[in-house]
Design an enzyme around this catalytic site. Structure first.
Site, PDB file in Angstrom:
ATOM      1  N   CYS A  47      -2.012  -5.552  -0.181  1.00 42.01           N
ATOM      2  CA  CYS A  47      -1.971  -6.638  -1.057  1.00 42.01           C
ATOM      3  C   CYS A  47      -1.167  -6.621  -2.080  1.00 42.01           C
ATOM      4  O   CYS A  47      -0.580  -7.847  -2.524  1.00 42.01           O
ATOM      5  CB  CYS A  47      -3.502  -6.832  -1.539  1.00 42.01           C
ATOM      6  SG  CYS A  47      -3.926  -5.437  -2.535  1.00 42.01           S
ATOM      7  N   ASP A  86      -4.765 -15.648  -3.166  1.00 41.13           N
ATOM      8  CA  ASP A  86      -5.444 -14.266  -2.680  1.00 41.13           C
ATOM      9  C   ASP A  86      -4.833 -13.914  -1.498  1.00 41.13           C
ATOM     10  O   ASP A  86      -4.932 -14.620  -0.517  1.00 41.13           O
ATOM     11  CB  ASP A  86      -7.048 -14.578  -2.521  1.00 41.13           C
ATOM     12  CG  ASP A  86      -7.619 -13.512  -2.420  1.00 41.13           C
ATOM     13  OD1 ASP A  86      -6.926 -12.426  -2.171  1.00 41.13           O
ATOM     14  OD2 ASP A  86      -8.941 -13.321  -2.619  1.00 41.13           O
ATOM     15  N   HIS A 142      -5.670 -11.653   0.509  1.00 42.47           N
ATOM     16  CA  HIS A 142      -6.734 -10.875   1.132  1.00 42.47           C
ATOM     17  C   HIS A 142      -7.464 -11.848   2.205  1.00 42.47           C
ATOM     18  O   HIS A 142      -8.542 -11.599   2.799  1.00 42.47           O
ATOM     19  CB  HIS A 142      -7.871 -10.278   0.257  1.00 42.47           C
ATOM     20  CG  HIS A 142      -7.476  -9.337  -0.776  1.00 42.47           C
ATOM     21  ND1 HIS A 142      -6.893  -9.810  -2.058  1.00 42.47           N
ATOM     22  CD2 HIS A 142      -7.314  -8.027  -0.732  1.00 42.47           C
ATOM     23  CE1 HIS A 142      -6.581  -8.861  -2.752  1.00 42.47           C
ATOM     24  NE2 HIS A 142      -6.698  -7.614  -2.127  1.00 42.47           N
TER      25      HIS A 142
END
Length: 494
Positions: A147, A322, A324
């Site tokens: 990430c 994000d 993820h």
């Protein structure tokens, strides 16, 4: 069935109303009637009347389901506050996320295993096991560890987009995607792409001792970006100046670049730690100032071991992508897959204090303007030059050795200083002209903790890689024992 739906609706209303009316009333009030800021661009919050008229249209634009019933009336206010211009700007920013089934990355002999429980939980376990059987010693996905690399890619990708296409570039069809395909494809997950995950990992292994499958921190990410830029000058960034432990920038280093070419494009990567366990509230205004700057290319960071890419803010909340959210590795539609209008919001109190700030300077005039903008910043400091005798380079994500020209002596000289391995050493006597610890803001780093403020290093193992250097580490936390004083060579000469 009808009875069940009625009960479900009542339960949802209770939960939402509890959060809206019984929660903290200060933050929602502070969020009302605030402009949206996206990398230096300002978008006024849309008024309720015009918002109600365009709410349905914007929902469809974002690819969301449209309803004129219960849920629409409940959540319509937040959706309607976004203007089309704001949403188009957000969607036009480059966003890189986890990928699956990319070209395998070989596992290091002493590195983590490609198969983990976390990976099985977050992906299709059958596909994951199949990939593992086919390539037991390779990583086919970066889920669970990539990430920070992805947010670093987003930071670099948006810098390149602004550099090559301008800040006013917007995604509005196949033609616009074609325009940015050249530089976005530099990030594709193949060893041939200069800014791919594969090359980030290779640079991380070489520069930061990071194995494939290990989580990168801001410092390792910054070093990788710098190395990859230097290895691919065709990207258009002429220099990349990195500070992995502070927001300090040295004028003499920057002016040296502009002396060769006044139109040089420089990317600053500033690794900062804005607090101990959480971001100190005193930095809020400066963070907003950074994201409001036209030179900003975002901030990579977010939560411990869970990095986000911040591109703006609204009121008390910071807007982010994000990484993820896994996507399959693709080639034909890769550029299109790097755009989304879905974003998150995070309170400052929820953010991790370690983050990587990106600033893109386009020429000497831009540099002079930006210096004026950050003159009052509590995070970024433009200094005349680096101190020659104490040139420190330490990371926030791991403890790293640093070198100093004034301490290049044989390790046996430690005994002459009266220190032993593992001692906490007060170096104030050696470097009396360094920053006066008495002048340190009580809210900077130490917050409200009353502690002993000393300039210290930790004496390392003298039998390390280079025995001709005294290894030491900068210790930025409280120590559990007294520091050891040493005699100043300056005092002895006097």
């Amino acid at each position: 069935m009808q009875r069940w739906l009625q009960l479900w609706k009542m339960d949802l209303v209770q939960k939402v109303s509890h959060g809206v009316f019984e929660g903290s009333s200060e933050e929602p009030a502070a969020l009302m009637n605030h402009d949206y800021i996206v990398l230096g661009e300002v978008y006024p919050e849309r008024d309720e009347e015009s918002g109600a008229e365009q709410c349905e249209q914007d929902c469809r634009y974002r690819g969301e389901a449209v309803s004129d019933g219960f849920l629409s009336s409940l959540f319509g206010r937040e959706i309607s506050s976004y203007t089309k211009e704001f949403l188009l700007d957000v969607q036009s920013r480059v966003n890189f996320t986890y990928r699956t089934r990319f070209v395998p990355i070989a596992r290091a002999p002493d590195g983590p295993s490609p198969l983990s429980l976390n990976l099985l939980v977050r992906t299709n376990p059958i596909s994951t096991i199949e990939d593992y059987i086919a390539n037991p010693d390779c990583f086919n996905t970066d889920i669970g560890w990539g990430c920070m690399i992805r947010t670093g890619q987003s930071l670099l990708g948006n810098a390149l987009q602004i550099l090559h296409l301008g800040r006013d570039f917007r995604v509005n069809g196949n033609e616009s995607l074609e325009r940015e395909s050249k530089f976005v494809n530099w990030f594709n997950d193949t060893p041939e792409a200069p800014f791919s995950l594969h090359n980030f990992v290779s640079a991380g292994t070489e520069l930061s001792d990071k194995r494939p499958g290990e989580w990168f921190g801001p410092a390792a990410t910054a070093r990788s970006i710098q190395s990859l830029i230097y290895g691919f000058p065709e990207c258009g960034i002429d220099d990349c100046i990195v500070s992995v432990s502070s927001g300090d920038i040295y004028e003499n280093e920057v002016e040296k670049v502009f002396a060769e070419n006044p139109n040089s494009r420089i990317l600053f990567l500033l690794g900062v730690k804005l607090g101990i366990n959480a971001v100190n509230e005193s930095y809020r205004e400066s963070i907003c100032g950074i994201l409001s700057s036209t030179q900003s290319v975002g901030i990579a960071g977010g939560r411990p071991s869970s990095s986000l890419y911040f591109f703006g803010y609204q009121g008390n909340e910071f807007l982010h992508f994000d990484p993820h959210i896994p996507q399959p590795a693709v080639e034909d539609s890769f550029v299109e897959s790097c755009h989304t209008s879905k974003f998150g919001k995070l309170q400052l109190s929820e953010m991790d204090p370690s983050m990587l700030i990106g600033i893109l300077i386009k020429g000497e005039k831009d540099w002079q303007q930006w210096k004026l903008e950050v003159a009052e910043s509590a995070i970024i400091n433009v200094l005349a030059k680096r101190m020659d005798d104490f040139d420190v380079s330490c990371s926030m994500d791991d403890v790293e050795s640093v070198s100093s020209n004034s301490m290049k002596k044989d390790a046996s000289n430690n005994e002459n200083l009266g220190v032993l391995e593992g001692d906490y050493v007060d170096i104030g006597a050696i470097f009396p002209h360094t920053t006066n610890t008495e002048d340190v803001d009580e809210y900077d780093c130490f917050q409200d903790i009353h502690c002993k403020k000393q300039k210290i290093v930790v004496m390392g193992n003298t039998h390390t890689v280079n025995a001709n250097l005294t290894d030491y580490e900068v210790e930025g936390v409280l120590v559990e024992k007294e520091t050891v004083g040493i005699h100043s060579p300056i005092d002895e000469k006097c």
